[in-house]
Design an enzyme around this catalytic site. Structure first.
Site, PDB file in Angstrom:
ATOM      1  N   ASP A 189      -0.412   2.461  -5.348  1.00  0.00           N
ATOM      2  CA  ASP A 189      -0.506   1.112  -5.615  1.00  0.00           C
ATOM      3  C   ASP A 189      -1.847   0.657  -6.288  1.00  0.00           C
ATOM      4  O   ASP A 189      -2.896   1.203  -5.967  1.00  0.00           O
ATOM      5  CB  ASP A 189      -0.279   0.314  -4.309  1.00  0.00           C
ATOM      6  CG  ASP A 189      -1.338   0.724  -3.264  1.00  0.00           C
ATOM      7  OD1 ASP A 189      -2.193  -0.168  -3.149  1.00  0.00           O
ATOM      8  OD2 ASP A 189      -1.529   1.743  -2.686  1.00  0.00           O
ATOM      9  N   ASN A 235      -6.493   7.288   3.842  1.00  0.00           N
ATOM     10  CA  ASN A 235      -7.981   7.271   3.502  1.00  0.00           C
ATOM     11  C   ASN A 235      -8.227   9.004   3.565  1.00  0.00           C
ATOM     12  O   ASN A 235      -9.580   9.569   3.216  1.00  0.00           O
ATOM     13  CB  ASN A 235      -9.047   6.792   4.238  1.00  0.00           C
ATOM     14  CG  ASN A 235      -8.763   7.123   5.789  1.00  0.00           C
ATOM     15  OD1 ASN A 235      -7.762   7.773   6.269  1.00  0.00           O
ATOM     16  ND2 ASN A 235      -9.747   6.723   6.602  1.00  0.00           N
ATOM     17  N   ASN A 241      -8.855   3.755  -1.166  1.00  0.00           N
ATOM     18  CA  ASN A 241      -9.470   4.769  -0.431  1.00  0.00           C
ATOM     19  C   ASN A 241      -8.653   6.078  -0.553  1.00  0.00           C
ATOM     20  O   ASN A 241      -9.374   7.265  -0.603  1.00  0.00           O
ATOM     21  CB  ASN A 241      -9.373   4.368   1.080  1.00  0.00           C
ATOM     22  CG  ASN A 241     -10.292   3.551   1.505  1.00  0.00           C
ATOM     23  OD1 ASN A 241     -11.423   3.256   0.950  1.00  0.00           O
ATOM     24  ND2 ASN A 241     -10.139   2.389   2.476  1.00  0.00           N
ATOM     25  N   HIS A 252       0.762  -1.105   0.010  1.00  0.00           N
ATOM     26  CA  HIS A 252       0.097   0.010  -0.051  1.00  0.00           C
ATOM     27  C   HIS A 252       0.984   1.186  -0.183  1.00  0.00           C
ATOM     28  O   HIS A 252       0.388   2.339  -0.245  1.00  0.00           O
ATOM     29  CB  HIS A 252      -1.044   0.105   1.359  1.00  0.00           C
ATOM     30  CG  HIS A 252      -2.423   0.437   0.940  1.00  0.00           C
ATOM     31  ND1 HIS A 252      -3.052   0.492  -0.199  1.00  0.00           N
ATOM     32  CD2 HIS A 252      -3.105   1.003   1.773  1.00  0.00           C
ATOM     33  CE1 HIS A 252      -4.175   1.144  -0.219  1.00  0.00           C
ATOM     34  NE2 HIS A 252      -4.264   1.414   1.029  1.00  0.00           N
TER      35      HIS A 252
END
Length: 209
Positions: free
Chosen positions: A93, A66, A114, A19
């Site tokens: 990613d 997020n 997100n 991530h």
């Protein structure tokens, strides 16, 4: 001034996880430019650099994934860049793409990401340039896809062999950013949006030997 943003989560525990591929890509660009992202502005770690003849601001939001859009919006406002703008490039990613691939897109939906959802929500548009760095598991020899496991996989450290593949991809992502800056988005997409088995899909869009 071009704004180049990598998405990820702050904290050493997330540093080498799938991530954080966007963070790692911006770190690679900074390293090649001889700068360190150590200034804090727009709720991000930033560094000014010169890349491919352009003045750029490299940024890694410290908001966690997020809420990435809050930082991106603040930086755009500080740099007095309009929305939508051609001066924003975001690297992140993409679980839907296998590790070892990148894709450049000028717009698109979040596809469950997100950070992307946050940026599009805050900016009020999906019209922004993104370089998607594949972190998904490659297909098996018989063509079957391996499901990577979603959130657990994305927040777990890369394995040693995966880091070796990622290292080459980060160089290719840097090359993609440079091509966007020097030749335009169309040329960059033509060079880098290729399948791994394409004989012309080299590290910088050139033929592999």
């Amino acid at each position: 001034m071009k704004l180049i943003v990598g998405l990820g989560n702050p904290g050493i525990e997330y540093q080498f996880t799938p991530h954080n591929a966007g963070f790692l890509a911006v770190d690679r660009i900074a390293e090649d430019c001889g700068v360190v992202l150590s200034n804090r502005r727009g709720r991000a770690l930033t560094a000014k650099a010169r890349l491919a003849g352009h003045e750029v601001l490299l940024a890694k939001p410290e908001t966690y994934m997020n809420l990435s859009g809050i930082s991106v919006a603040a930086l755009l406002q500080e740099l007095e860049l309009p929305v939508p703008t051609e001066d924003l490039i975001v690297l992140y990613d993409e679980l839907a793409l296998p590790l070892g691939t990148i894709r450049i897109r000028e717009r698109g939906s979040a596809n469950g990401h997100n950070g992307v959802k946050s940026i599009s929500g805050v900016l009020g548009t999906e019209e922004w340039l993104r370089i998607r760095i594949g972190v998904g598991k490659p297909a098996l020899a018989d063509g079957r896809e391996i499901k990577a496991g979603g959130k657990d996989y994305l927040l777990s450290p890369f394995r040693k062999q995966e880091l070796a593949v990622l290292d080459e991809v980060l160089d290719r992502a840097r090359g993609a950013v440079e091509t966007v800056l020097t030749e335009g988005v169309g040329a960059a997409m033509n060079k880098f949006n290729r399948r791994l088995d394409d004989p012309e899909a080299g590290a910088n869009g050139s033929k592999e030997k």
